[in-house]
Design an enzyme around this catalytic site. Sequence first.
Site: not given
Length: 286
Positions: A17, A48-49, A148, A164
């Site tokens: 990443e 990544t964003y 989470h 999901k």
Amino acid sequence: MKISSLFGNGRTVLSFEVFPPKKTSPVETIYSTLAELKDLSPDFISVTYGAGGNAADTTTCDIAAYINRELGIPSAAHLTCVYSTKEDILTRLGQLKERGVENILALRGDVNPDIPRLHEFEYASDLTRFIKEHGDFHVSGACYPEGHLEAESMAKDINSLKIKIEAGAEHLMSQLFFDNALFHNFREMLEIAGIAVPVEAGIMPVTNKKQIERMVSMCGASLPSKFSKMMQKYENNPEALRDAGIAYAVDQIVDLISSGVDGIHLYTMNNPYVARKISESVRSLL
């Protein structure tokens, strides 16, 4: 190439990443980093964003396209939705398609209490379903070995993962963790729940104390005694802490590969030196 084709052939996938440069730096500054990462032959690289979901910012798309086109390595573009409209997402999907990017990591994104949510996409599963309905993309999802932060229980978090998957996620990348026992237990829970998509273990090599304090505060990862002792012993010796962090990550990866993990997703923090040291240490195992 779609990420799904990388799995199921009996070998462990290794992916990296990277993140776009800060807004004050030109996007070209990432290219030298990517050139060094290319030499390590990752199976794919995710990008990544930026926060806020600004559809006018094409940096993530541009970098992902560069990885595909110039490096010849499959890329996956992160895409968040918490502050996006459906029109914003359609615009982004069009940009990705135009640039030849076939893989998306669909994320809800972090919630900023100072910015009102739009509520067109409540969860990553909503975004996943929308992407699958509006393009021929491979969609990956995030998963959380310790649950989470906002999940009421681990059972409910696993159920959210099932939703999901049913929405179209074909592959999962895990949040970082430092205790492999947690990941092994998580895999067992996925099997019991009938979740059979490939799961990559997210590994972050810790190279400085501030880095880990920031990341743990964001994701809630627990720190085992072995890790904490390492941090305490070397926190005032940057070079020793870097090398100890690399060694700790390698130890995690060796155990995970030995246990039959589908893949390793290395959070490089745009540091080719660290990525190289780890890749070279585990290359023969892959």
